[in-house]
Design an enzyme around this catalytic site. Structure first.
Site, PDB file in Angstrom:
ATOM      1  N   ASN A   1     -10.126  -0.693  -2.002  1.00 53.09           N
ATOM      2  CA  ASN A   1      -8.575  -0.683  -1.871  1.00 53.09           C
ATOM      3  C   ASN A   1      -7.787  -1.368  -3.056  1.00 53.09           C
ATOM      4  O   ASN A   1      -7.674  -2.444  -3.141  1.00 53.09           O
ATOM      5  CB  ASN A   1      -8.294  -1.294  -0.537  1.00 53.09           C
ATOM      6  CG  ASN A   1      -6.626  -1.237  -0.185  1.00 53.09           C
ATOM      7  OD1 ASN A   1      -6.069  -0.728  -1.153  1.00 53.09           O
ATOM      8  ND2 ASN A   1      -6.581  -1.433   1.332  1.00 53.09           N
TER       9      ASN A   1
ATOM     10  N   CYS B   1       0.856  -1.383  -0.010  1.00 56.81           N
ATOM     11  CA  CYS B   1       0.062  -0.092  -0.062  1.00 56.81           C
ATOM     12  C   CYS B   1       0.996   1.372  -0.001  1.00 56.81           C
ATOM     13  O   CYS B   1       0.305   2.400  -0.542  1.00 56.81           O
ATOM     14  CB  CYS B   1      -1.032   0.073   1.061  1.00 56.81           C
ATOM     15  SG  CYS B   1      -2.134  -1.327   1.027  1.00 56.81           S
TER      16      CYS B   1
ATOM     17  N   HIS C   1      -3.724   7.130   0.781  1.00 56.43           N
ATOM     18  CA  HIS C   1      -4.102   5.760   0.502  1.00 56.43           C
ATOM     19  C   HIS C   1      -5.422   5.545   0.772  1.00 56.43           C
ATOM     20  O   HIS C   1      -5.657   5.572   1.838  1.00 56.43           O
ATOM     21  CB  HIS C   1      -3.057   4.900   1.072  1.00 56.43           C
ATOM     22  CG  HIS C   1      -3.414   3.377   0.912  1.00 56.43           C
ATOM     23  ND1 HIS C   1      -3.661   2.836  -0.334  1.00 56.43           N
ATOM     24  CD2 HIS C   1      -3.562   2.355   1.748  1.00 56.43           C
ATOM     25  CE1 HIS C   1      -4.064   1.511  -0.174  1.00 56.43           C
ATOM     26  NE2 HIS C   1      -3.973   1.133   1.043  1.00 56.43           N
TER      27      HIS C   1
HETATM   28  O1  UT7 Z   1      -4.435  -1.127   2.714  1.00 60.17           O
HETATM   29  C1  UT7 Z   1      -3.681  -1.901   3.791  1.00 60.17           C
HETATM   30  C2  UT7 Z   1      -4.267  -1.397   4.978  1.00 60.17           C
HETATM   31  N1  UT7 Z   1      -5.324  -1.745   5.475  1.00 60.17           N
HETATM   32  C3  UT7 Z   1      -6.154  -1.358   6.398  1.00 60.17           C
HETATM   33  O2  UT7 Z   1      -5.869  -0.151   6.707  1.00 60.17           O
HETATM   34  C4  UT7 Z   1      -7.277  -2.102   6.848  1.00 60.17           C
HETATM   35  C5  UT7 Z   1      -7.596  -1.766   8.351  1.00 60.17           C
HETATM   36  N2  UT7 Z   1      -8.917  -2.513   8.909  1.00 60.17           N
HETATM   37  C6  UT7 Z   1      -9.964  -2.369   8.389  1.00 60.17           C
HETATM   38  O3  UT7 Z   1     -10.236  -1.549   7.521  1.00 60.17           O
HETATM   39  C7  UT7 Z   1     -11.000  -2.990   9.489  1.00 60.17           C
HETATM   40  O4  UT7 Z   1     -10.160  -3.856  10.398  1.00 60.17           O
HETATM   41  C8  UT7 Z   1     -11.841  -4.104   8.581  1.00 60.17           C
HETATM   42  C9  UT7 Z   1     -12.509  -3.151   7.524  1.00 60.17           C
HETATM   43  C10 UT7 Z   1     -10.935  -4.915   7.530  1.00 60.17           C
HETATM   44  C11 UT7 Z   1     -12.604  -4.996   9.321  1.00 60.17           C
HETATM   45  O5  UT7 Z   1     -13.554  -4.127  10.342  1.00 60.17           O
HETATM   46  P1  UT7 Z   1     -13.371  -4.613  11.792  1.00 60.17           P
HETATM   47  O6  UT7 Z   1     -14.592  -3.566  12.535  1.00 60.17           O
HETATM   48  O7  UT7 Z   1     -12.100  -4.615  12.322  1.00 60.17           O
HETATM   49  O8  UT7 Z   1     -14.037  -5.986  11.695  1.00 60.17           O
HETATM   50  P2  UT7 Z   1     -13.503  -7.381  12.557  1.00 60.17           P
HETATM   51  O9  UT7 Z   1     -12.387  -7.825  11.567  1.00 60.17           O
HETATM   52  O10 UT7 Z   1     -13.458  -7.095  13.946  1.00 60.17           O
HETATM   53  O11 UT7 Z   1     -14.836  -8.355  12.153  1.00 60.17           O
HETATM   54  C12 UT7 Z   1     -16.001  -7.937  12.856  1.00 60.17           C
HETATM   55  C13 UT7 Z   1     -17.062  -8.920  12.932  1.00 60.17           C
HETATM   56  C14 UT7 Z   1     -16.637 -10.516  12.877  1.00 60.17           C
HETATM   57  O12 UT7 Z   1     -17.832 -11.114  13.378  1.00 60.17           O
HETATM   58  P3  UT7 Z   1     -17.794 -11.645  14.785  1.00 60.17           P
HETATM   59  O13 UT7 Z   1     -16.684 -12.154  15.275  1.00 60.17           O
HETATM   60  O14 UT7 Z   1     -18.109 -10.090  15.587  1.00 60.17           O
HETATM   61  O15 UT7 Z   1     -19.263 -12.468  14.812  1.00 60.17           O
HETATM   62  C15 UT7 Z   1     -16.412 -10.850  11.483  1.00 60.17           C
HETATM   63  O16 UT7 Z   1     -16.550 -12.094  11.337  1.00 60.17           O
HETATM   64  O17 UT7 Z   1     -17.461  -8.583  11.376  1.00 60.17           O
HETATM   65  C16 UT7 Z   1     -17.349  -9.957  10.854  1.00 60.17           C
HETATM   66  N3  UT7 Z   1     -16.942  -9.869   9.287  1.00 60.17           N
HETATM   67  C17 UT7 Z   1     -17.965  -9.480   8.275  1.00 60.17           C
HETATM   68  N4  UT7 Z   1     -19.304  -9.442   8.383  1.00 60.17           N
HETATM   69  C18 UT7 Z   1     -19.812  -9.230   7.270  1.00 60.17           C
HETATM   70  C19 UT7 Z   1     -15.757  -9.655   9.011  1.00 60.17           C
HETATM   71  N5  UT7 Z   1     -15.791  -9.287   7.348  1.00 60.17           N
HETATM   72  C20 UT7 Z   1     -17.284  -9.373   6.980  1.00 60.17           C
HETATM   73  C21 UT7 Z   1     -17.907  -8.982   5.786  1.00 60.17           C
HETATM   74  N6  UT7 Z   1     -19.242  -9.026   5.953  1.00 60.17           N
HETATM   75  N7  UT7 Z   1     -17.278  -8.608   4.874  1.00 60.17           N
END
Ligand code: UT7
Length: 335
Positions: free
Chosen positions: A292, A115, A262
């Protein structure tokens, strides 16, 4: 010593639009979840047979950038190609692009900083131009993510985020020291390497080993992201590296005419916007349309900002990125 300045920008994204609704038909996700957590509404995916590869998308973006720069491909002294999804494991996509451009021979190198790849490449171009070694340098970021994502519910945490596309910038020598790239700041912290990574196949895990293990649960050849760890580090490093650039140039955040982050997550961009007290017209975001696109995200966004007349001569422009490695960086320029 010279300065370097961007004199041409171009972008290309595949025609195939994949909406959040489309994804929710093939995996357990929803438009509401994706929009709320990331701001993404749709992204572009290469369609089998549409002729797009990492290098051919870069070629399309480059042709536009060259035309706008009024420079022929043969006038390029160096190609810097930022990507994490090269056409081949080796050689890099820089040499493929050099051939596609019809340049008989010129230096071409790939920058493997994910990135932050575009910022690293820009910083490298700047150094080659500053010293007088080269005059015209092409910096291109291009990614073909879609073919390598786990498009099932198992991979939803990663696969809804990434999209395909390419962006290119042509830089040239600038004798006016008040114009062009004023400073670049780049960093890495490899202790986080596996928090956002694709482990295999690699020299750690050669193909015969994967075949021999014959393990359907082996996910090492899909990208992995520890989203929360990445998010927490991103907001800190983004802030640090922007502050460092502002300080170096004696700029205040109110001096910034355009900030192009980014496009990792709209929530990260909004956090940084708020932290630096920037108004909506001081920040350019297009993650809603493209997701992204890793190394391509800044040059695509910068191209669109310029096309929309939001980046004009004399403007103070700040670019910043954070991603896999972890790597991060910023680039401050006067347009
Ligand atoms: O470009 C490189 C740099 N990348 C970044 O900067 C990304 C940084 N991180 C993020 O943007 C966020 O962490 C994400 C958008 C990737 C994820 O968001 P989050 O709020 O951190 O969600 P999480 O991974 O903690 O997941 C929360 C819940 C989980 O379910 P439970 O365990 O709470 O039941 C996941 O299984 O959301 C679930 N989940 C989804 N649900 C629906 C994960 N992905 C999805 C999805 N649709 N696509």
């Amino acid at each position: 010593m010279y300065n370097s300045r961007i004199i041409g920008l171009g972008k290309y994204v595949p025609e195939n639009i994949v909406t959040n609704e489309d994804l929710s038909k093939i995996m357990d996700t929803s438009d509401a979840w994706i929009t709320e957590r990331t701001g993404i509404k749709e992204r572009r995916h290469i369609k089998k047979g549409d002729g797009n590869t990492t290098a051919t998308m870069a070629l399309k973006a480059t042709k536009i950038a060259l035309e706008r720069a009024n420079i022929a491909a043969e006038d390029l002294d160096l190609i810097l190609f930022a990507t994490l999804s090269p056409d081949y494991y080796f050689p890099g996509s820089g040499v493929v692009l050099q051939d596609l451009l019809g340049i008989p021979a010129c230096p071409a190198m790939d920058i493997r900083n994910q990135c932050s790849g575009f910022i690293y490449a820009l910083s490298t171009a700047d150094q080659f131009i500053k010293t007088g070694m080269y005059k015209n340098v092409l910096v291109v970021g291009s990614e073909n993510h879609s073919g390598g994502l786990d498009m099932t519910s198992r991979g939803r945490g990663v696969s809804v985020i990434f999209g395909d596309g390419a962006g290119a910038a042509v830089l040239t020598r600038e004798t006016n020291k008040e114009r062009g790239i004023m400073s670049s700041h780049i960093y890495s912290e490899g202790s986080y390497a596996e928090e956002l990574s694709l482990i295999g196949p690699s020299t750690n895990r050669w193909v015969p080993e994967i075949i021999e293990a014959n393990d359907p649960e082996d996910l090492s050849y899909y990208p992995y992201m520890n989203g929360q760890v990445v998010f927490k580090n991103a907001v800190v490093r983004f802030s640090e590296v922007i502050n460092e650039g502002l300080k170096k140039n004696n700029w205040l955040s109110t001096d910034i005419d355009m900030f192009v982050p980014h496009q990792a997550n709209l929530r990260i961009s909004q956090f940084i916007q708020k932290k630096f007290g920037l108004s909506d017209d001081q920040v350019y975001n297009n993650i809603m349309r493209y997701g992204n696109t890793t190394a391509a995200s800044i040059p695509i966004a910068l191209t669109e900002a310029w096309e929309e007349g939001k980046v004009k001569e004399g403007d103070k422009v700040v670019l910043a990125a954070f991603g896999s490695g972890f790597t991060w960086g910023s680039s401050l320029m006067v347009w």
